[in-house]
Design a protein around this motif. Sequence first.
Motif, PDB file in Angstrom:
ATOM      1  N   GLN A 260       0.830  -1.213   0.000  1.00  0.00           N
ATOM      2  CA  GLN A 260       0.000   0.000   0.000  1.00  0.00           C
ATOM      3  C   GLN A 260       0.866   1.266   0.000  1.00  0.00           C
ATOM      4  OE1 GLN A 260      -3.981  -0.168   1.532  1.00  0.00           O
ATOM      5  NE2 GLN A 260      -3.386  -1.748   2.975  1.00  0.00           N
ATOM      6  N   ASP A 261       2.082   1.193   0.543  1.00  0.00           N
ATOM      7  CA  ASP A 261       3.091   2.239   0.361  1.00  0.00           C
ATOM      8  C   ASP A 261       3.763   1.939  -0.966  1.00  0.00           C
ATOM      9  OD1 ASP A 261       5.254   3.924   0.366  1.00  0.00           O
ATOM     10  OD2 ASP A 261       6.156   3.166   2.200  1.00  0.00           O
ATOM     11  N   ASP A 262       3.455   2.576  -2.059  1.00  0.00           N
ATOM     12  CA  ASP A 262       2.705   3.792  -2.101  1.00  0.00           C
ATOM     13  C   ASP A 262       1.559   3.676  -3.109  1.00  0.00           C
ATOM     14  OD1 ASP A 262       2.114   6.513  -1.665  1.00  0.00           O
ATOM     15  OD2 ASP A 262       3.416   7.117  -3.292  1.00  0.00           O
ATOM     16  N   ARG A 263       1.094   2.435  -3.342  1.00  0.00           N
ATOM     17  CA  ARG A 263       0.037   2.276  -4.354  1.00  0.00           C
ATOM     18  C   ARG A 263      -1.263   2.882  -3.870  1.00  0.00           C
ATOM     19  NH1 ARG A 263       2.805  -3.409  -4.708  1.00  0.00           N
ATOM     20  NH2 ARG A 263       4.646  -2.658  -5.820  1.00  0.00           N
ATOM     21  N   LYS A 290      11.725   2.767  -7.626  1.00  0.00           N
ATOM     22  CA  LYS A 290      12.967   2.908  -6.855  1.00  0.00           C
ATOM     23  C   LYS A 290      12.922   3.940  -5.728  1.00  0.00           C
ATOM     24  CE  LYS A 290      15.458  -0.141  -9.239  1.00  0.00           C
ATOM     25  NZ  LYS A 290      14.330  -1.014  -9.654  1.00  0.00           N
ATOM     26  N   GLU A 291      11.712   4.400  -5.347  1.00  0.00           N
ATOM     27  CA  GLU A 291      11.653   5.365  -4.247  1.00  0.00           C
ATOM     28  C   GLU A 291      12.159   4.738  -2.964  1.00  0.00           C
ATOM     29  OE1 GLU A 291      10.294   7.694  -0.846  1.00  0.00           O
ATOM     30  OE2 GLU A 291       9.783   5.614  -1.275  1.00  0.00           O
ATOM     31  N   GLU A 292      11.855   3.467  -2.784  1.00  0.00           N
ATOM     32  CA  GLU A 292      12.221   2.795  -1.531  1.00  0.00           C
ATOM     33  C   GLU A 292      13.723   2.626  -1.363  1.00  0.00           C
ATOM     34  OE1 GLU A 292      10.288   2.593   0.780  1.00  0.00           O
ATOM     35  OE2 GLU A 292       8.246   2.404   0.038  1.00  0.00           O
ATOM     36  N   ALA A 337       2.898  12.582  -3.578  1.00  0.00           N
ATOM     37  CA  ALA A 337       1.860  11.752  -2.960  1.00  0.00           C
ATOM     38  C   ALA A 337       2.488  10.501  -2.372  1.00  0.00           C
ATOM     39  CB  ALA A 337       0.816  11.395  -4.011  1.00  0.00           C
ATOM     40  N   ASP A 338       2.608  10.483  -1.070  1.00  0.00           N
ATOM     41  CA  ASP A 338       3.184   9.308  -0.419  1.00  0.00           C
ATOM     42  C   ASP A 338       2.524   9.114   0.941  1.00  0.00           C
ATOM     43  OD1 ASP A 338       4.780   7.080  -0.012  1.00  0.00           O
ATOM     44  OD2 ASP A 338       6.643   8.103  -0.542  1.00  0.00           O
ATOM     45  N   VAL A 339       2.600   7.904   1.433  1.00  0.00           N
ATOM     46  CA  VAL A 339       1.904   7.561   2.671  1.00  0.00           C
ATOM     47  C   VAL A 339       2.563   8.221   3.878  1.00  0.00           C
ATOM     48  CG1 VAL A 339       1.076   5.377   1.782  1.00  0.00           C
ATOM     49  CG2 VAL A 339       3.288   5.452   2.945  1.00  0.00           C
ATOM     50  N   ASN A 340       1.841   8.296   4.966  1.00  0.00           N
ATOM     51  CA  ASN A 340       2.404   8.765   6.232  1.00  0.00           C
ATOM     52  C   ASN A 340       2.096   7.731   7.316  1.00  0.00           C
ATOM     53  OD1 ASN A 340       3.835  11.072   7.477  1.00  0.00           O
ATOM     54  ND2 ASN A 340       2.059  11.091   8.835  1.00  0.00           N
TER      55      ASN A 340
HETATM   56 MN    MN Z   1       6.446   5.712   0.133  1.00  0.00          MN
END
Ligand code: MN
Length: 461
Positions: A260-263, A290-292, A337-340
């Motif tokens: 779910q991070d980050d879909r 490749k954000e992770e 747009a990314d999770v928190n």
């Molecule tokens: Mn993320």
Amino acid sequence: MDRQNAWLKSDAEEMASIMSFAEDYRQFISNCKTERECVKEIVSMAKEKGCMCLSEVMASGRQLKPGDRVYVDNMGKALALFTIGKKPIEDGLRIIGSHIDSPRLDIKQNPLYEDEGMVLLDTHYYGGIKKYQWVTMPLAIHGVVALTDGRNIEVAMGEEETDPVVGVTDLLIHLAGEQLDKKGAKVVEGEALDILAGNMPLSGECEDAKQSVKANILSILKEKYGIAEEDFMSAELEAVPSGPARNMGMDNSMIIGYGQDDRVCAYPSVMAYFDSGIPEYTTACLLMDKEEIGSVGATGCKSLFFENMLAEVMECCGQYSELKLRRALAASVALSADVNSAYDSNYASAFEKKNSSYLGKGVVIKKFTGSRGKSAASDANAETVAKIRKIMEDNDIAYQIAEIGKVDLGGGGTIAYILANYDMEVLDCGVPVLSMHAPYEVTSKVDIYETYRLFKAFVEK
Ligand code: MN
Ligand code: MN
């Protein structure tokens, strides 16, 4: 300052929209567990919605006009979608950028070995994981094997209910005295995440009896996929939790699922892109890889992909010059747009309550991310935060503002700072998530929907 529970403002009609949006999202993340699968699925949705392939537009020499939609795929692992706006592109874009890679176990390039009649696949984990979380659960393997003859073999094993899965074992509690005295980071170490993949010897004669189980696995891979052991060298195979995401809670208010991070931000951004009309400003929806691991490489946000493709889009609109490209980038407004991290009652001491995000209180905006003294933060301008607040207030969107957790405990980053390098206005925002980076992450359906509503209002503004 207390924020209201977002469910409270929903009438029956909106409740139905929240639930149906969440169901479509649940199916999306159940079917798209890798960056490649996300790109493939979103490209197929884009084609269905009349979105054109940018390279085909370029080849045809046709000029793009306001309302035209184009997509461009970067090596099958990252994607940019554009809608041409009414204003000249040099006036700036409205950009929503998220990422579609998630933490997982990558199969090594020389993975296969046999030990005492068991065959294992060696892995190298990808992204930030608590390694002990990835043992004793059914895993599926997704990815591609690129062959030297130019063919690309797609692999997906362990998803169908009748399909065998693989998995990482753990030491039995009866012998775990020493293991449990170790620090959490060492309880299960990176090299102990080898995946159990077989136990049955090849029938009949085998050259090396000690390798007969491995020989059997290789013969199955040959038969099923036409691949040989050396083909792992040019493969990208990802082990991820097997099976679909599930509805969660006795009230059916949440979703538990992998990736779910980050879909959970990527999916609403794509839906907002499809559901909006002809915008004033050209819209870009970026789905990065490749954000992770730091947004590095050709398919990560630090690559020139977006900048190059924006130049091509401007050229197709008859609006390109190097100076206009620079102006367009600097005049843009972007939502990263990314999770928190959501406040967790089980770990309350990790959060500062006034500045935490909560499940069910709507989309989270983050003025800055980073860690320990705002290090490596992309700190949004107060004026930018005010602009986005106004959009949310004008559209009755439930939102909250938060940091990741307590000041000195840690932190993290997103792609915000990379877009901000163009001197554009960037604000971090997204969906609050419990158990972030665990094999199964938890989100609230109302937050996903409010995030979609923000994205739609943002591109339409
Ligand atoms: Mn993320
Ligand atoms: Mn992450």
